[in-house]
Write a protein that holds these residues in place. Structure first.
Motif, short mmCIF file in Angstrom:
data_model
loop_
_atom_site.label_atom_id
_atom_site.label_comp_id
_atom_site.label_asym_id
_atom_site.label_seq_id
_atom_site.Cartn_x
_atom_site.Cartn_y
_atom_site.Cartn_z
N LEU A 833 -10.50 -4.64 2.18
CA LEU A 833 -10.96 -4.51 1.07
C LEU A 833 -9.65 -4.60 0.13
N GLY A 834 -9.27 -5.72 -0.99
CA GLY A 834 -8.43 -5.06 -1.94
C GLY A 834 -7.50 -6.37 -1.60
N LEU A 835 -7.92 -7.46 -1.46
CA LEU A 835 -6.16 -8.67 -0.82
C LEU A 835 -6.74 -10.00 -1.92
N GLU A 836 -8.11 -9.52 -2.44
CA GLU A 836 -7.87 -10.48 -3.23
C GLU A 836 -7.25 -10.51 -4.53
N ALA A 837 -7.11 -8.78 -4.79
CA ALA A 837 -6.61 -8.09 -5.52
C ALA A 837 -5.38 -8.66 -6.01
#
Length: 891
Positions: A833-837
């Protein structure tokens, strides 16, 4: 290339003979006043000149130049862009690179853009050297017959390469049967100092390159800075994209003394490999210095530089000196080239002589060469050095580990005859590979061992497959001129081809009776080769232990027929009088070798390289077709249009959710384990595909020869017979199991099932993931199997870069986590998680592990997108899509 803005005012004139060159000087203008510039390692000076010459205020800035100029040989996190002068390819990695360029042209055409915008901007040389296999050996006709087979097997590939030679600018092909790319580079292509006209002025600058083979590093022996990159990164360099890199550590390696009588350059390099591996130089430059270089010839330096991948360094660099000029003159380079090299290097502070001051290094190792002893490396890693006197206990321990200790003294009949074979026997003895065949001393030394052995009546054992695959035709010239070729022939070391053969798994089949004896008795047998790679499963699928050795030792072990021998004490055999013959009795002294080395002259080089690009009649008669774009034949099983530029592979950064583990692997997983290589197993998914296309088993050829067909390659990815997936401990090879299932299946089949279910997958592994050759298919195949991320404890340099280049996310465990500590079994699902941020270099991501029993655990993973450029490549879906998008936008 646009003219440098030269904000440091370094451009100056250098007159050499009647010619005047513009150079970007390291001792002129403001750059000369930066503290520490004069004491930079020479390899860093080469990079610094590159930045000065390419300064444009955008991709290369004053800050980049100052960061490198003040580095004092020590690493920093400062990223800069490096523009190599040229690109070198071999055909195994070169064919898929040219396939990609051809597919990019087609993609541009589909977008309504001129396809010829895809064109190499830097000079590219592709040497066809990896396709010859040792099907025939031990006869005077072996070379001709192997070439005939090679041309027949690879006609489709060669037609394609000839098309590329005509379609692309700045692209030359050295035809098959010429030599190994690294030796052709050393003997002919490299110049040490390059020159070109720009804006009406003649520029002079260091010769630099990247190559699609990890042993590109060999050219550092000539003071040419170069290293191996993946085919993906090389394609980007061809298309004008700089190599993005961080300021490296430079480790100094001081050589003193001289080698003792009878000690070879191979003995020296295996000691160097061991020392540097133990110190840890992955991702670093190694630069050699010291009084020992005064009398160390280029051939010996080339042996050391060649094996930089084996000691883990980016390169093993030797500054230019009088020995460099001696070699350039011997190999037939024009006299003005020598004058330019000397004048340029002295003007730039890159010349090594008695006034040379030791540079600032991040670390220093020292070796007195007089302490080197005869040795080998193996049985499955090049850094595992074993002294000749210790080989017997080493192989005995390996056999014992294989569970055969109680059979050590038991012989078995060979092919129904009374000739016995044993565990530890040598079944392949190969004088092969760029590492040693570029070195006249060890090649002629092998010939003298053969001559002396014949004089004592010794013969090769009947179970040993012998071969001689020189790195260039020049080697054949001097072996014949010295008279030792006939001795090698008489012993069974006949010429089998010019190219990289046994070292990459092109050892060909063993004789039927030998193969049957090995299989029927489950024998632990060995190869001894003068190569640089000996990873398990690489040399031959039936050969479990592989030993790297000098060419003279290869001959000696072929005579002995076994590795269960101490050649320092035990006889090789008996002579005509029944007297024991020891290695010392047939080992030539240095004076004997030197007499033969002095027979080599520059006319040999001029003769063999005078028409190097012409090829023989068979090559010249190949009908390649013409046109700016390539019409990929639908029925071809060698060349297929790759899918990398289809919308599904375009960049779309998203969190990875519900990923299944496709494989759970240990430490030191090599690109040989990942990328398809060697023979295509008859029961593999790739074999099933080929049969479905009407290909007979006898015509499967090798994986390497079919690298232009993604359908074959993706089916062979992670298919090495020696790979060990911890999810299927009961079976060795390219198998895994579906999450929650018990039965093993081919990795390809499970991967396709996940893809059809829109389930992402990940690879989990240990330390040193991706060691070995710079095989782009290790990354391409990973992508095509649906793998979104690779999570490991540590990466080797080239494979990590290749993963980024294909849009696969490389991640490392943090905080002491690893697959064992996390108790992973392969039945878990993983969220990243966190790639889209938003993405930035070397950030950390939260990962959630969902265990089969319903428990969850959160961990942190570090991104190994190391630079801003790599972040942009990943966003675009890989470097090739990045270039394609830019060309489309600027059309």
């Amino acid at each position: 290339m646009s003219r440098s803005v030269d904000s440091f005012n370094t451009a100056t004139q250098l007159k050499v003979g009647e010619r005047t060159y513009t150079v970007y000087g390291l001792s002129t203008g403001e750059i000369a006043n930066v503290e520490g510039v004069a004491r930079l390692p020479v390899s860093i000076k080469v990079l610094l000149e590159n930045l000065l010459r390419h300064e444009d205020g955008e991709s290369c800035t004053r800050e980049d130049i100052l960061a490198l100029a003040s580095s004092r040989g020590r690493a920093s996190d400062h990223e800069f862009s490096y523009h190599p002068a040229r690109v070198l390819m071999q055909d195994f990695t070169g064919v898929p690179a040219v396939v990609d360029l051809a597919a990019m042209r087609n993609a541009l055409l589909e977008r309504g853009v001129d396809p010829q915008r895809i064109n190499p901007l830097s000079p590219v040389d592709l040497v066809i050297d990896h396709s010859v296999s040792i099907d025939r050996f031990g006869t005077a006709d072996a070379f001709r017959e192997n070439v005939d087979i090679e041309m027949q097997r690879n006609l489709e590939r060669y037609q394609f390469l000839k098309w590329g030679q005509g379609a692309f600018d700045n692209f030359r092909v050295v035809p098959p049967g010429t030599g190994i790319c690294h030796q052709v580079n050393l003997e002919y292509l490299a110049k040490s100092v390059w020159s070109e006209e720009q804006d009406g002025q003649m520029l002079a600058y260091p010769d630099t390159l990247v190559g699609t083979d990890s042993h590109t590093t060999m050219i550092n022996a000539l003071g040419v800075l170069g290293w191996g990159v993946g085919g993906i990164e090389a394609e980007a360099a061809m298309l004008g994209q700089p190599i993005s890199m961080l300021v490296p550590d430079v480790v100094g390696f001081e050589l003193t003394g001289t080698l003792n009588e009878g000690i070879t350059a191979t003995d020296l390099v295996l000691r160097v490999v061991q020392m540097l591996r133990e110190r840890g130089v992955v991702g670093k430059f190694v630069e050699f210095f010291g009084s020992g270089l005064d009398h160390l010839p280029i051939a010996d330096r080339a042996t050391i530089a060649n094996m930089a991948p084996e000691y883990g360094a980016t390169c093993g660099f030797f500054p230019i000196d009088a020995q460099t000029l001696n070699y350039l003159r011997l190999s037939g380079r024009p006299e003005h080239t020598l004058e330019l090299v000397e004048a340029y290097c002295k003007a730039q502070g890159m010349w090594r002589d008695e006034h040379y001051q030791t540079p600032d290094f991040a670390d220093v190792l020292r070796l007195d060469m007089s302490t080197v002893e005869p040795n080998l490396a193996g049985p499955k890693r090049p850094q595992d050095r074993v002294a000749v006197k210790d080989l017997k206990p080493a192989i005995d321990a390996f056999i014992e580990f294989a569970g055969k200790a109680d059979q050590l003294e038991t012989g078995v009949e060979l092919g129904g005859s009374e000739t016995p074979m044993h565990h530890g026997d040598v079944v392949i003895a190969a004088i092969t590979s760029c590492t040693n065949t570029s070195n006249p001393a060890v090649m002629l030394g092998a010939g003298l061992v053969a001559r002396k052995a014949l004089a004592r009546g010794l013969k090769i054992k009947p179970w040993v497959k012998t071969s001689l695959a020189p790195g260039s035709r020049v080697v054949t010239e001097y072996l014949k001129e010295s008279g030792v070729q006939q001795d090698l022939d008489a012993l069974g070391f006949n010429l089998v081809g010019y190219g990289c053969t046994t070292c990459i798994g092109n050892s060909g089949p063993l004789p039927d009776e030998v193969e049957k004896t090995i299989k029927d008795n489950d024998l632990v047998v060995c190869s001894v080769l003068s190569g640089n790679r000996n990873f398990e499963g690489r040399i031959h699928p039936l050969v479990r232990a592989n030993w790297l050795a000098s060419p003279p030792l290869v001959v000696a072990y072929a005579l002995a027929g076994t590795t269960r021998i101490d050649l320092s004490r035990d006889p090789l055999g008996t002579d005509q009088e029944g007297q024991p013959v020891y290695l010392k009795d047939i080992w030539p002294n240095n004076a004997e070798i030197d007499v033969l080395v002095r027979t080599i002259d520059n006319e040999m080089f001029r003769k063999e390289y005078g028409s190097v690009f012409d090829g023989d009649e068979r090559w010249r008669n190949i009908d390649s077709g013409i046109g700016a774009t390539y019409a990929f034949p639908a029925d071809s099983t060698y060349i297929q249009k790759p899918p990398f530029f289809e919308p599904e592979y375009a960049g779309r950064v998203a969190d990875i959710k519900g990923a299944s583990i496709l494989a759970l692997l240990g430490d030191s997983v090599t690109t040989d384990h990942i990328s398809p290589a060697g023979a295509i197993p008859k029961d593999s998914p790739a074999a099933q595909y080929l049969r479905s296309r009407g290909v007979e088993d006898a015509d499967f050829n090798s994986y390497g020869s079919r690298r232009g067909n993604h359908e074959v390659m993706m089916r062979g990815t992670f298919g090495n017979i020696r790979i060990r997936n911890e999810m299927t401990p009961q079976i060795e090879g390219g198998y895994t199991r579906k999450r929650g299932a018990a039965d093993p299946e081919f990795i390809y089949d499970v991967a396709m099932a996940y893809c059809q279910a829109n389930t992402p997958s990940v690879i989990v592994a240990g330390k040193e993931y991706g060691t070995g050759s710079s095989r782009d298919w290790a990354a391409k195949g990973t992508l095509l199997l649906g793998v979104k991320a690779v999570i490991v404890e540590s990466f080797e340099r080239i494979h990590r870069s290749n993963l980024v280049g294909m849009g696969v996310l490389p991640l490392q465990f943090t905080q002491g986590d690893d697959r064992k500590q996390l108790k992973l079994t392969g039945d878990e699902q993983i969220d990243i998680l966190g790639l889209e941020a938003g993405l930035k270099p070397k950030q950390t991501f939260k990962a959630v592990i969902h265990y089969a029993d319903g428990k969850e655990r959160e961990i942190e993973l570090q991104s190994r997108l190391d630079t801003l450029v790599e972040v942009e490549y990943y966003r675009a879906g890989g470097v090739l899509n990045f270039v394609l998008d830019r060309l489309s936008q600027t059309a």
